[in-house]
Motif scaffolding. Structure first.
Motif, PDB file in Angstrom:
ATOM      1  N   PHE A 173      -4.430  18.050  24.833  1.00 40.89           N
ATOM      2  CA  PHE A 173      -4.672  16.682  25.286  1.00 40.89           C
ATOM      3  C   PHE A 173      -4.180  15.708  24.216  1.00 40.89           C
ATOM      4  O   PHE A 173      -4.275  15.993  23.008  1.00 40.89           O
ATOM      5  CB  PHE A 173      -6.169  16.442  25.539  1.00 40.89           C
ATOM      6  CG  PHE A 173      -6.711  17.211  26.707  1.00 40.89           C
ATOM      7  CD1 PHE A 173      -6.625  16.696  27.977  1.00 40.89           C
ATOM      8  CD2 PHE A 173      -7.303  18.462  26.527  1.00 40.89           C
ATOM      9  CE1 PHE A 173      -7.132  17.399  29.058  1.00 40.89           C
ATOM     10  CE2 PHE A 173      -7.793  19.171  27.601  1.00 40.89           C
ATOM     11  CZ  PHE A 173      -7.722  18.645  28.881  1.00 40.89           C
ATOM     12  N   ARG A 174      -3.676  14.564  24.693  1.00 40.07           N
ATOM     13  CA  ARG A 174      -3.236  13.519  23.766  1.00 40.07           C
ATOM     14  C   ARG A 174      -4.325  12.455  23.695  1.00 40.07           C
ATOM     15  O   ARG A 174      -4.587  11.752  24.677  1.00 40.07           O
ATOM     16  CB  ARG A 174      -1.926  12.894  24.253  1.00 40.07           C
ATOM     17  CG  ARG A 174      -0.733  13.849  24.189  1.00 40.07           C
ATOM     18  CD  ARG A 174       0.469  13.261  24.900  1.00 40.07           C
ATOM     19  NE  ARG A 174       0.176  13.025  26.317  1.00 40.07           N
ATOM     20  CZ  ARG A 174       0.971  12.343  27.135  1.00 40.07           C
ATOM     21  NH1 ARG A 174       2.080  11.812  26.678  1.00 40.07           N
ATOM     22  NH2 ARG A 174       0.640  12.183  28.408  1.00 40.07           N
ATOM     23  N   LEU A 175      -4.944  12.334  22.527  1.00 42.83           N
ATOM     24  CA  LEU A 175      -6.043  11.390  22.336  1.00 42.83           C
ATOM     25  C   LEU A 175      -5.572  10.197  21.501  1.00 42.83           C
ATOM     26  O   LEU A 175      -4.728  10.337  20.610  1.00 42.83           O
ATOM     27  CB  LEU A 175      -7.228  12.070  21.654  1.00 42.83           C
ATOM     28  CG  LEU A 175      -7.820  13.283  22.371  1.00 42.83           C
ATOM     29  CD1 LEU A 175      -8.966  13.854  21.560  1.00 42.83           C
ATOM     30  CD2 LEU A 175      -8.288  12.936  23.776  1.00 42.83           C
ATOM     31  N   CYS A 176      -6.149   9.044  21.773  1.00 39.97           N
ATOM     32  CA  CYS A 176      -5.843   7.822  21.022  1.00 39.97           C
ATOM     33  C   CYS A 176      -7.061   7.465  20.178  1.00 39.97           C
ATOM     34  O   CYS A 176      -8.143   7.184  20.715  1.00 39.97           O
ATOM     35  CB  CYS A 176      -5.499   6.674  21.976  1.00 39.97           C
ATOM     36  SG  CYS A 176      -5.106   5.125  21.131  1.00 39.97           S
ATOM     37  N   LEU A 177      -6.902   7.511  18.851  1.00 37.11           N
ATOM     38  CA  LEU A 177      -7.973   7.173  17.912  1.00 37.11           C
ATOM     39  C   LEU A 177      -7.575   5.918  17.143  1.00 37.11           C
ATOM     40  O   LEU A 177      -6.418   5.754  16.751  1.00 37.11           O
ATOM     41  CB  LEU A 177      -8.216   8.323  16.933  1.00 37.11           C
ATOM     42  CG  LEU A 177      -8.506   9.699  17.538  1.00 37.11           C
ATOM     43  CD1 LEU A 177      -8.671  10.716  16.437  1.00 37.11           C
ATOM     44  CD2 LEU A 177      -9.757   9.656  18.394  1.00 37.11           C
ATOM     45  N   HIS A 178      -8.575   5.050  16.912  1.00 34.54           N
ATOM     46  CA  HIS A 178      -8.227   3.794  16.262  1.00 34.54           C
ATOM     47  C   HIS A 178      -7.719   3.996  14.840  1.00 34.54           C
ATOM     48  O   HIS A 178      -6.849   3.269  14.369  1.00 34.54           O
ATOM     49  CB  HIS A 178      -9.418   2.826  16.294  1.00 34.54           C
ATOM     50  CG  HIS A 178     -10.596   3.260  15.468  1.00 34.54           C
ATOM     51  ND1 HIS A 178     -11.638   3.986  15.990  1.00 34.54           N
ATOM     52  CD2 HIS A 178     -10.881   3.063  14.156  1.00 34.54           C
ATOM     53  CE1 HIS A 178     -12.532   4.199  15.038  1.00 34.54           C
ATOM     54  NE2 HIS A 178     -12.088   3.657  13.920  1.00 34.54           N
ATOM     55  N   LYS A 179      -8.249   4.989  14.138  1.00 33.05           N
ATOM     56  CA  LYS A 179      -7.822   5.205  12.755  1.00 33.05           C
ATOM     57  C   LYS A 179      -6.370   5.657  12.678  1.00 33.05           C
ATOM     58  O   LYS A 179      -5.637   5.282  11.774  1.00 33.05           O
ATOM     59  CB  LYS A 179      -8.707   6.273  12.105  1.00 33.05           C
ATOM     60  CG  LYS A 179     -10.063   5.773  11.653  1.00 33.05           C
ATOM     61  CD  LYS A 179     -10.778   6.877  10.895  1.00 33.05           C
ATOM     62  CE  LYS A 179     -12.118   6.371  10.355  1.00 33.05           C
ATOM     63  NZ  LYS A 179     -12.840   7.428   9.615  1.00 33.05           N
ATOM     64  N   ARG A 180      -5.980   6.418  13.669  1.00 33.48           N
ATOM     65  CA  ARG A 180      -4.679   7.069  13.603  1.00 33.48           C
ATOM     66  C   ARG A 180      -3.590   6.358  14.411  1.00 33.48           C
ATOM     67  O   ARG A 180      -2.427   6.296  14.004  1.00 33.48           O
ATOM     68  CB  ARG A 180      -4.828   8.507  14.105  1.00 33.48           C
ATOM     69  CG  ARG A 180      -3.557   9.348  14.041  1.00 33.48           C
ATOM     70  CD  ARG A 180      -3.796  10.713  14.627  1.00 33.48           C
ATOM     71  NE  ARG A 180      -4.092  10.648  16.066  1.00 33.48           N
ATOM     72  CZ  ARG A 180      -4.520  11.683  16.793  1.00 33.48           C
ATOM     73  NH1 ARG A 180      -4.734  12.846  16.209  1.00 33.48           N
ATOM     74  NH2 ARG A 180      -4.753  11.539  18.076  1.00 33.48           N
ATOM     75  N   ASP A 181      -3.964   5.805  15.567  1.00 31.64           N
ATOM     76  CA  ASP A 181      -2.948   5.358  16.522  1.00 31.64           C
ATOM     77  C   ASP A 181      -2.845   3.841  16.688  1.00 31.64           C
ATOM     78  O   ASP A 181      -1.973   3.369  17.406  1.00 31.64           O
ATOM     79  CB  ASP A 181      -3.218   5.996  17.893  1.00 31.64           C
ATOM     80  CG  ASP A 181      -3.154   7.511  17.825  1.00 31.64           C
ATOM     81  OD1 ASP A 181      -2.137   8.024  17.321  1.00 31.64           O
ATOM     82  OD2 ASP A 181      -4.124   8.168  18.254  1.00 31.64           O
ATOM     83  N   PHE A 182      -3.758   3.057  16.085  1.00 29.34           N
ATOM     84  CA  PHE A 182      -3.628   1.609  16.204  1.00 29.34           C
ATOM     85  C   PHE A 182      -2.412   1.123  15.413  1.00 29.34           C
ATOM     86  O   PHE A 182      -2.079   1.680  14.361  1.00 29.34           O
ATOM     87  CB  PHE A 182      -4.878   0.907  15.699  1.00 29.34           C
ATOM     88  CG  PHE A 182      -5.979   0.824  16.739  1.00 29.34           C
ATOM     89  CD1 PHE A 182      -5.896   1.551  17.920  1.00 29.34           C
ATOM     90  CD2 PHE A 182      -7.092   0.022  16.536  1.00 29.34           C
ATOM     91  CE1 PHE A 182      -6.891   1.472  18.870  1.00 29.34           C
ATOM     92  CE2 PHE A 182      -8.095  -0.057  17.486  1.00 29.34           C
ATOM     93  CZ  PHE A 182      -7.995   0.673  18.653  1.00 29.34           C
ATOM     94  N   VAL A 183      -1.736   0.067  15.930  1.00 26.74           N
ATOM     95  CA  VAL A 183      -0.548  -0.485  15.281  1.00 26.74           C
ATOM     96  C   VAL A 183      -0.970  -1.311  14.071  1.00 26.74           C
ATOM     97  O   VAL A 183      -1.742  -2.270  14.212  1.00 26.74           O
ATOM     98  CB  VAL A 183       0.247  -1.373  16.266  1.00 26.74           C
ATOM     99  CG1 VAL A 183       1.465  -1.975  15.572  1.00 26.74           C
ATOM    100  CG2 VAL A 183       0.663  -0.565  17.488  1.00 26.74           C
ATOM    101  N   PRO A 184      -0.491  -0.988  12.888  1.00 30.24           N
ATOM    102  CA  PRO A 184      -0.878  -1.758  11.695  1.00 30.24           C
ATOM    103  C   PRO A 184      -0.417  -3.214  11.810  1.00 30.24           C
ATOM    104  O   PRO A 184       0.671  -3.493  12.295  1.00 30.24           O
ATOM    105  CB  PRO A 184      -0.145  -1.031  10.558  1.00 30.24           C
ATOM    106  CG  PRO A 184       0.183   0.317  11.098  1.00 30.24           C
ATOM    107  CD  PRO A 184       0.370   0.160  12.562  1.00 30.24           C
ATOM    108  N   GLY A 185      -1.276  -4.125  11.357  1.00 31.20           N
ATOM    109  CA  GLY A 185      -0.949  -5.546  11.363  1.00 31.20           C
ATOM    110  C   GLY A 185      -1.254  -6.249  12.666  1.00 31.20           C
ATOM    111  O   GLY A 185      -1.212  -7.475  12.736  1.00 31.20           O
ATOM    112  N   LYS A 186      -1.542  -5.521  13.720  1.00 29.95           N
ATOM    113  CA  LYS A 186      -1.856  -6.113  15.022  1.00 29.95           C
ATOM    114  C   LYS A 186      -3.338  -6.401  15.103  1.00 29.95           C
ATOM    115  O   LYS A 186      -4.161  -5.655  14.583  1.00 29.95           O
ATOM    116  CB  LYS A 186      -1.435  -5.148  16.140  1.00 29.95           C
ATOM    117  CG  LYS A 186      -1.400  -5.758  17.514  1.00 29.95           C
ATOM    118  CD  LYS A 186      -0.821  -4.744  18.509  1.00 29.95           C
ATOM    119  CE  LYS A 186      -0.653  -5.335  19.886  1.00 29.95           C
ATOM    120  NZ  LYS A 186      -0.084  -4.371  20.838  1.00 29.95           N
TER     121      LYS A 186
END
Length: 753
Positions: free
Chosen positions: A639-652
């Motif tokens: 499964f492809r999971l989206c985690l804020h620590k890993r997948d959030f765009v820096p500076g956004k």
């Protein structure tokens, strides 16, 4: 958007379609400057009393055939500046009352094989054409017999079938924007007896050989010819004048915003032939690059004797040769405003024998500086009645001047004179000395009826005894504070006194005095607002004696100052409170919530990148990152999971990251715990973003209960979370290892559903 008269203004509102719910009450509908692309049958079906429909500057490219059929009372239809590729006669088939039709600025190349206007028997004005418009065919104007105005934008018109416009019996004003002289001559041939005023725009008369095609104009019965933005040369001017002087009924010639390449050295002598009707000549904004080399116009002297009105405005005229002035024997009106005439050149221009019949002369906005010399130069004009020399820089005024004895109107406004002297002629009936620096006015002018003293420095009214026949007086924008009893009594014969925009002191005594003592028919006072008082004096429709002025009306400056101070203090207080309680941050969060609310509920499948977005508290990160992520991302298939620590765009901005991640995920996985409901960021996620998932009534949200949560521990702000926990099944994390395998199995099934 509708007012009491049923005028509905929906312009510049970003509309993509005509609003629904239009009723029979609407008479005017303004839909200009929107993004409407199509007009459908039902859009205007109920607006049966519509008289004006404005649809200009949209993106209309399609109109259903019966879109306008219910608009039998429509008088004005504006479809200009749209994207119509053709014009259909079916559109206008039932517009029996239509008087004004605007179709310019679209993309059609022709008007079709027949006439789109055959049913418009009441049409008065028609505006059509565009840069792509290239063909006019026979029959295109069948059904039209009389037009007040026909405007054709034919800048690229290349084909005109002879006889196309001949069906129109009379056109009061024809405007054509055209470049081809040959096409223009064909059009003129069809309009020889039907056009009263022909206006030609953007044509270039630069080649002598082409001028022969215009010989047909000499047979035209037009009474007025106008050229706008036209190019002329020394070689073509004689040819053009020769054609115009042969026109049997031409009375007026007008050149506006034109350009002349040359210096007036015309190679052929022009002699008056049949030009016994041309009386009016108007030249405005004529560009002559080498104007300082221009000749004395001796070649056209014989054409000038019959002119009665001549206007040469803003054309850099610095001299009128004496011989030319002497040839203007019938001239009654001359406007030379906004030019370069000086004192010496005026003396030469208004030489003895020049302008013998002149009654009105406008020399405003020139370079005159000596008032005594100006008056002397004009003193021999025995018929001069009206003289405008405003907006010249005289600066000083002599004690004595010599003026024409017939002068009755003199405009000296904006001439920088600091006082008035006996230089002002005694014969005047109207005098305008507005916008100077006058502090007093005490001249004796026994014949004066109207006096304009607007925008000066007067503190008292001028004396009435020296001007006993005064009927109207304007002292607007001075420094008057009140009227004395003697001042008003002396002006009892006056019909109008305009003293608005002064510094009157408002009082009951002053109002009573105006009410009982003044006999002036109309008084405009104003303190500092404007009041209109009719005898018996009334203020805004009420009798002055019954008026009770408010604090705002009597002390407006003080009240306005107090309001400004209060507004400033309130703004200062709001800034301080906002800074202390982080109001700006909350506003940004609210804006993000509103943007999320307006976004589509689901992203397109191609934009979905994750199986699930994981929402969890930072205190539960150990279980999420080391247990759940490892189990799900190492599954087969993973499964492809989206985690804020890993997948959030820096500076956004973090809120934008949350919203975008949810939209790009098929599911949203909430890891619930005591820490979750106490986390501020989890609250914002639910309040500002996750509501979209709950509002969809589907299974996009998956709840995982990491530890038991007491219902009272869930804050009231988590009402949506309470609701979903009471109505939907959620997964609980078991502490027993033998049950954990079933937990993972159920979670994977939920993620794949």
């Amino acid at each position: 958007s509708c007012d009491a008269s049923q005028l509905c203004n929906c312009s510049s509102m970003g509309l993509d379609f005509i609003p629904v719910g239009l009723t029979a009450k609407i008479t005017v509908l303004n839909l200009a400057h929107n993004r409407i692309k199509r007009i459908q049958s039902q859009d205007l079906q109920q607006a049966v009393n519509l008289r004006v429909l404005l649809l200009q500057s949209n993106e209309v490219s399609s109109i259903d055939e019966d879109s306008f059929w219910s608009l039998a009372k429509l008088e004005l239809l504006d479809l200009s500046n749209n994207s119509l590729a053709h014009v259909s006669p079916v559109w206008f088939g039932r517009l029996f009352s239509l008087q004004h039709l605007h179709l310019q600025g679209n993309s059609y190349r022709d008007l079709g094989e027949s006439s789109p206007f055959s049913s418009l028997s009441n049409l008065s004005s028609l505006h059509l054409g565009n840069p792509r418009f290239s063909v006019i065919r026979q029959g295109n104007f069948e059904g039209i017999e009389l037009l007040h105005k026909l405007w054709i934008d034919g800048s690229n018109l290349s084909q005109y079938e002879p006889g196309s416009l001949k069906s129109i019996k009379k056109i009061n004003h024809m405007i054509i924007n055209i470049r081809s002289i040959n096409v223009f001559s064909e059009i003129v041939r069809d309009l020889l007896h039907s056009v009263a005023w022909l206006e030609v725009r953007r044509i270039a008369f630069s080649i002598v050989a082409e001028m022969q095609a215009l010989r047909v104009m000499s047979s035209s019965f037009a009474k007025k010819i106008s050229f706008r933005q036209t190019l002329l040369t020394d070689a073509t001017v004689p040819e053009l004048v020769s054609i115009l002087e042969d026109m049997p009924k031409l009375m007026e010639l007008e050149l506006v915003d034109c350009r002349l390449l040359g210096t007036g050295q015309w190679k052929m002598q022009i002699q008056a032939k049949q030009s016994q009707t041309l009386k009016v000549l108007t030249i405005e904004n004529l560009s002559i690059e080498e104007f300082y080399l221009f000749t004395d116009l001796q070649a056209v002297e014989d054409l000038l004797s019959l002119f009665t009105r001549v206007t040469v405005r803003n054309t850099k005229v610095f001299l009128v040769p004496c011989r030319i002035s002497q040839c203007l024997l019938s001239l009654e009106y001359l406007d030379l405003s906004a030019n370069l005439l000086g004192d010496q050149s005026l003396e030469h221009s208004a030489c003895q024998g020049g302008w013998p019949s002149l009654q009105t002369l406008n020399l405003s906005q020139n370079s005159l500086s000596d008032l005594e010399m100006t008056s002397k130069s004009l003193s021999h004009l025995g018929n001069l009645i009206v003289l405008d020399i405003s907006e010249n820089n005289f600066g000083e005024i002599p004690d004595v001047c010599v003026w024409p004895k017939s002068l009755k109107y003199l405009n000296l406004s904006s001439t920088q004179i600091p006082r008035v002297t006996d230089c002002i002629p005694q014969t005047l009936e109207v005098l305008d000395v507005s916008a100077n620096n006058l502090k007093e006015f005490g001249l004796r002018l026994p014949a004066l009826k109207e006096l304009y003293l607007t925008k000066n420095q007067l503190k008292t009214l001028p004396g009435a005894t020296p001007i006993p026949n005064l009927v109207a007086l304007s002292v607007r924008r001075n420094k008057l504070t009140s009227f004395s009893k003697e001042e008003l009594e002396s002006f009892k014969r006056m019909e109008l006194l305009d003293a608005s925009d002064n510094n009157f002191i408002c009082s009951c005594e002053f109002l009573s005095f105006l009410h009982h003592e003044a006999g002036i028919a109309q008084v405009l006072v104003g303190w500092p607002g404007e009041y209109v008082c009719d005898s018996p004096l009334a203020v805004r429709g009420a009798q002055v004696g019954a008026v009770h002025l408010s604090l705002m009306e009597c002390h407006r400056s003080l009240v306005v100052s107090m309001i400004c101070v209060l507004v400033f203090l309130v703004i200062l207080l709001l800034v301080a409170v906002g800074y202390k309680y982080h109001v700006v941050w909350y506003v940004r969060m609210t804006w993000a919530w509103l943007r999320a609310k307006r976004k589509p509920k689901r992203a397109p499948p191609k934009d979905v990148c994750y199986d699930a977005f994981v929402s969890y508290s930072e205190n539960d990160s150990d279980w999420v990152e080391n247990t759940m992520v490892r189990e799900l991302e190492q599954a087969c298939p993973p499964f492809r999971l989206c985690l804020h620590k890993r997948d959030f765009v820096p500076g956004k901005w973090i809120v934008d990251n949350i919203i975008d991640s949810i939209e790009r995920s098929r599911k949203t996985l909430f890891v619930l715990s005591e820490h979750f409901v106490q986390s501020e960021w989890c609250k914002y996620e639910l309040d500002f973003s996750h509501f979209r998932l709950f509002d969809e009534n589907n299974d996009a949200a998956i709840l995982v209960l990491l530890e038991p949560i007491q219902s009272k521990a869930i804050p009231k702000r988590f009402c949506k979370l309470r609701k979903i926990m009471n109505t939907k099944t959620y997964l609980e994390w078991p502490l027993e290892e033998e049950k954990q395998e079933m937990f993972w199995f159920n979670l994977k099934i939920a993620l794949r559903s």
